[in-house]
Design a protein around this motif. Sequence first.
Motif, PDB file in Angstrom:
ATOM      1  N   ALA A  51      15.504 -43.885   2.643  1.00 48.08           N
ATOM      2  CA  ALA A  51      15.133 -44.809   1.596  1.00 48.08           C
ATOM      3  C   ALA A  51      16.153 -45.496   1.309  1.00 48.08           C
ATOM      4  CB  ALA A  51      14.014 -44.434   1.190  1.00 48.08           C
ATOM      5  N   ALA A  52      17.964 -45.871   0.930  1.00 53.84           N
ATOM      6  CA  ALA A  52      18.140 -46.268  -0.257  1.00 53.84           C
ATOM      7  C   ALA A  52      18.931 -47.710   0.825  1.00 53.84           C
ATOM      8  CB  ALA A  52      19.267 -45.666  -0.517  1.00 53.84           C
ATOM      9  N   TYR A  53      18.449 -48.669   0.170  1.00 59.62           N
ATOM     10  CA  TYR A  53      19.046 -49.867   0.674  1.00 59.62           C
ATOM     11  C   TYR A  53      20.319 -50.159   0.763  1.00 59.62           C
ATOM     12  CZ  TYR A  53      18.913 -54.628   0.754  1.00 59.62           C
ATOM     13  OH  TYR A  53      19.710 -56.212   1.956  1.00 59.62           O
ATOM     14  N   ARG A  54      20.830 -50.554   1.792  1.00 66.54           N
ATOM     15  CA  ARG A  54      22.723 -50.254   2.007  1.00 66.54           C
ATOM     16  C   ARG A  54      23.079 -51.933   1.501  1.00 66.54           C
ATOM     17  NH1 ARG A  54      24.755 -46.765   0.379  1.00 66.54           N
ATOM     18  NH2 ARG A  54      26.685 -47.134   2.213  1.00 66.54           N
ATOM     19  N   THR A  55      24.127 -51.576   0.440  1.00 66.37           N
ATOM     20  CA  THR A  55      25.185 -53.805   0.317  1.00 66.37           C
ATOM     21  C   THR A  55      26.072 -53.004   0.867  1.00 66.37           C
ATOM     22  OG1 THR A  55      25.358 -52.045  -1.860  1.00 66.37           O
ATOM     23  CG2 THR A  55      23.769 -53.863  -1.825  1.00 66.37           C
ATOM     24  N   THR A  56      27.008 -51.843   2.012  1.00 64.71           N
ATOM     25  CA  THR A  56      28.125 -52.056   1.832  1.00 64.71           C
ATOM     26  C   THR A  56      28.070 -51.418   3.457  1.00 64.71           C
ATOM     27  OG1 THR A  56      28.472 -49.522   1.588  1.00 64.71           O
ATOM     28  CG2 THR A  56      29.230 -51.275   0.377  1.00 64.71           C
ATOM     29  N   ASN A  57      28.966 -51.196   4.163  1.00 65.54           N
ATOM     30  CA  ASN A  57      29.227 -50.402   5.433  1.00 65.54           C
ATOM     31  C   ASN A  57      29.560 -49.113   5.234  1.00 65.54           C
ATOM     32  OD1 ASN A  57      31.860 -51.155   5.383  1.00 65.54           O
ATOM     33  ND2 ASN A  57      32.125 -52.122   6.419  1.00 65.54           N
ATOM     34  N   VAL A  58      29.659 -48.076   4.397  1.00 70.05           N
ATOM     35  CA  VAL A  58      29.879 -47.348   4.206  1.00 70.05           C
ATOM     36  C   VAL A  58      29.279 -46.243   4.382  1.00 70.05           C
ATOM     37  CG1 VAL A  58      31.398 -45.538   2.630  1.00 70.05           C
ATOM     38  CG2 VAL A  58      32.278 -47.407   2.965  1.00 70.05           C
ATOM     39  N   PRO A  59      29.254 -45.578   5.413  1.00 68.15           N
ATOM     40  CA  PRO A  59      27.969 -44.335   5.867  1.00 68.15           C
ATOM     41  C   PRO A  59      27.318 -43.282   4.727  1.00 68.15           C
ATOM     42  CG  PRO A  59      29.241 -45.065   7.533  1.00 68.15           C
ATOM     43  CD  PRO A  59      29.693 -45.271   6.933  1.00 68.15           C
ATOM     44  N   ILE A  60      25.595 -43.395   4.572  1.00 60.15           N
ATOM     45  CA  ILE A  60      25.556 -42.302   3.182  1.00 60.15           C
ATOM     46  C   ILE A  60      25.564 -41.335   4.066  1.00 60.15           C
ATOM     47  CG2 ILE A  60      23.861 -41.514   1.904  1.00 60.15           C
ATOM     48  CD1 ILE A  60      22.771 -44.621   1.659  1.00 60.15           C
ATOM     49  N   VAL A  61      25.140 -41.418   5.316  1.00 60.48           N
ATOM     50  CA  VAL A  61      24.323 -39.579   5.891  1.00 60.48           C
ATOM     51  C   VAL A  61      25.829 -39.401   7.018  1.00 60.48           C
ATOM     52  CG1 VAL A  61      22.922 -38.516   6.890  1.00 60.48           C
ATOM     53  CG2 VAL A  61      21.996 -40.112   5.682  1.00 60.48           C
ATOM     54  N   LYS A  62      26.324 -38.284   6.453  1.00 58.32           N
ATOM     55  CA  LYS A  62      27.439 -37.669   7.638  1.00 58.32           C
ATOM     56  C   LYS A  62      26.854 -36.884   8.939  1.00 58.32           C
ATOM     57  CE  LYS A  62      30.826 -38.441   4.218  1.00 58.32           C
ATOM     58  NZ  LYS A  62      31.563 -37.594   3.256  1.00 58.32           N
ATOM     59  N   GLY A  63      27.118 -37.033   9.926  1.00 58.45           N
ATOM     60  CA  GLY A  63      26.220 -36.941  10.960  1.00 58.45           C
ATOM     61  C   GLY A  63      26.402 -35.261  11.081  1.00 58.45           C
ATOM     62  N   LYS A  64      27.817 -34.724  10.735  1.00 63.11           N
ATOM     63  CA  LYS A  64      28.025 -33.205  11.709  1.00 63.11           C
ATOM     64  C   LYS A  64      27.735 -31.730   9.985  1.00 63.11           C
ATOM     65  CE  LYS A  64      32.561 -34.187   8.531  1.00 63.11           C
ATOM     66  NZ  LYS A  64      33.886 -33.712   8.605  1.00 63.11           N
ATOM     67  N   MET A 108      25.072 -52.832   7.632  1.00 66.71           N
ATOM     68  CA  MET A 108      24.345 -51.491   6.554  1.00 66.71           C
ATOM     69  C   MET A 108      24.621 -49.922   6.530  1.00 66.71           C
ATOM     70  SD  MET A 108      21.473 -54.217   4.687  1.00 66.71           S
ATOM     71  CE  MET A 108      21.545 -55.874   4.690  1.00 66.71           C
ATOM     72  N   LYS A 109      24.685 -49.769   7.165  1.00 73.91           N
ATOM     73  CA  LYS A 109      24.796 -48.336   7.863  1.00 73.91           C
ATOM     74  C   LYS A 109      24.309 -47.697   7.189  1.00 73.91           C
ATOM     75  CE  LYS A 109      28.416 -48.859  11.454  1.00 73.91           C
ATOM     76  NZ  LYS A 109      29.580 -48.136  12.571  1.00 73.91           N
ATOM     77  N   GLU A 110      23.445 -46.691   7.192  1.00 67.23           N
ATOM     78  CA  GLU A 110      22.740 -45.325   6.803  1.00 67.23           C
ATOM     79  C   GLU A 110      23.847 -44.300   7.809  1.00 67.23           C
ATOM     80  OE1 GLU A 110      18.326 -47.190   6.130  1.00 67.23           O
ATOM     81  OE2 GLU A 110      19.140 -46.968   7.828  1.00 67.23           O
ATOM     82  N   GLY A 129      15.872 -47.758   5.058  1.00 63.54           N
ATOM     83  CA  GLY A 129      15.706 -48.435   4.086  1.00 63.54           C
ATOM     84  C   GLY A 129      16.916 -49.783   4.044  1.00 63.54           C
ATOM     85  N   SER A 130      17.511 -49.684   5.033  1.00 63.14           N
ATOM     86  CA  SER A 130      18.153 -51.378   5.678  1.00 63.14           C
ATOM     87  C   SER A 130      17.812 -51.494   7.210  1.00 63.14           C
ATOM     88  CB  SER A 130      19.949 -50.605   5.741  1.00 63.14           C
ATOM     89  OG  SER A 130      20.451 -50.253   4.226  1.00 63.14           O
ATOM     90  N   LEU A 131      18.183 -53.368   7.129  1.00 58.61           N
ATOM     91  CA  LEU A 131      17.499 -53.161   8.377  1.00 58.61           C
ATOM     92  C   LEU A 131      18.227 -53.980   9.583  1.00 58.61           C
ATOM     93  CD1 LEU A 131      14.511 -55.418   6.913  1.00 58.61           C
ATOM     94  CD2 LEU A 131      14.386 -53.529   7.614  1.00 58.61           C
ATOM     95  N   THR A 132      19.511 -54.055   9.103  1.00 61.38           N
ATOM     96  CA  THR A 132      20.947 -55.013  10.202  1.00 61.38           C
ATOM     97  C   THR A 132      22.033 -53.691  10.144  1.00 61.38           C
ATOM     98  OG1 THR A 132      22.120 -55.302   7.922  1.00 61.38           O
ATOM     99  CG2 THR A 132      20.843 -57.119   8.488  1.00 61.38           C
ATOM    100  N   TYR A 133      21.992 -53.732  11.274  1.00 58.84           N
ATOM    101  CA  TYR A 133      24.038 -52.943  11.841  1.00 58.84           C
ATOM    102  C   TYR A 133      24.582 -52.902  10.765  1.00 58.84           C
ATOM    103  CZ  TYR A 133      27.605 -51.024  14.419  1.00 58.84           C
ATOM    104  OH  TYR A 133      28.209 -50.460  15.076  1.00 58.84           O
TER     105      TYR A 133
END
Length: 350
Positions: A237-250, A268-270, A262-266
């Motif tokens: 639920a963290a609002y993003r201001t950068t394109n650095v992903p928060i969650v690493k899938g691996k 603002m990667k979560e 948290g974010s609504l555009t591509y």
Amino acid sequence: MASQPPPFPSNQSFVHLDSLSLNMLLSPDRLMPHLLAYLPTLGPSIYSVPGLFYKLPSPSSTTTTSSTAAESSTTTSPNSLSLKTCCSTNPSFPYLSVRMKTEFPSNSSFLPPLPGMHCVVSLFHSLTGVPLASLNGASLAYLRLSALSGLASDLLSLPSSTTLLIIGSCEYAHLVTAHRTARPSINRIIVYNPNFSKAQDFVCELCLREPESSTVIFDYAKDLDQVIGMADIVCCAAYRTTNVPIVKGKLLKAGAHLDLVGSLTYEMKECDDDVFSRGRAFVEEIAMNEAGKFVDFAGTLTELAGGKMQGRKTYDDVTLFKAVGSARFDLLVAQFAYESHIKLSNFALV
């Protein structure tokens, strides 16, 4: 001969529902069954109009006589107004909603500082255009997001889920309620926030809300990568201001469910692309200017709720839900709040 106007949802006068009223009337555990019941039946008759976005003139442009100079000032102003509209064509559900949101980033410089974003949702009678209610847009948004997250968790996460990880702050406390409603088996809640003091404050707030008989463990984390693999449900639920992903899938555990609100555009990667290679992704509603560019989704929440799409296929699937701020759900939540208020008012008059 003149025809009679169609019946109104109520004979009440126009009402305003502020933040306190909305939080008294609504909660995720009330909204989730409402959405589940209405989505499959009303989904086809609810239409969202393409949203509008306006850059607003800066104060200096209002005193400029040159139209060229004014237009230049307008394009560089950080202030904006956005509109999202949704309408039902079903006569048994005669509602139309308009979400109006302003963003004025410089509000933080005032003393005392003002919020940079303000939002109002207006509800109308869709067969006559008569205004019915105005609602606090920020509170409605938090309630809507929480209910959608909880509903998606109910449809996608493992029933045996015990550990919930919240990435964000206390603005989204309703999310905890929603996920615990969907999965009562949750007995551990971990909070992560880049601002460590906010994570601590959120945990304290959650503990204060908890009854003395509770056996749920609340904790906070300084290193997201170290705890993310422990969670059955990860709510970002963290609002993003950068394109650095928060969650690493691996790093997600097998069978995990990831909730992105948290974010609504591509841009603002979560999360990174590894998430999508591991499982199935579902979106609140297809919106090409928002999450539609994000990735190829397996389906929408409406399709899931109506049983038209299969969610989790195997125990080890990583599932994902992405919220995009659809106006369709503004309408459903505003309608429920309005009708709940009318029923409560009528009961008080008896």
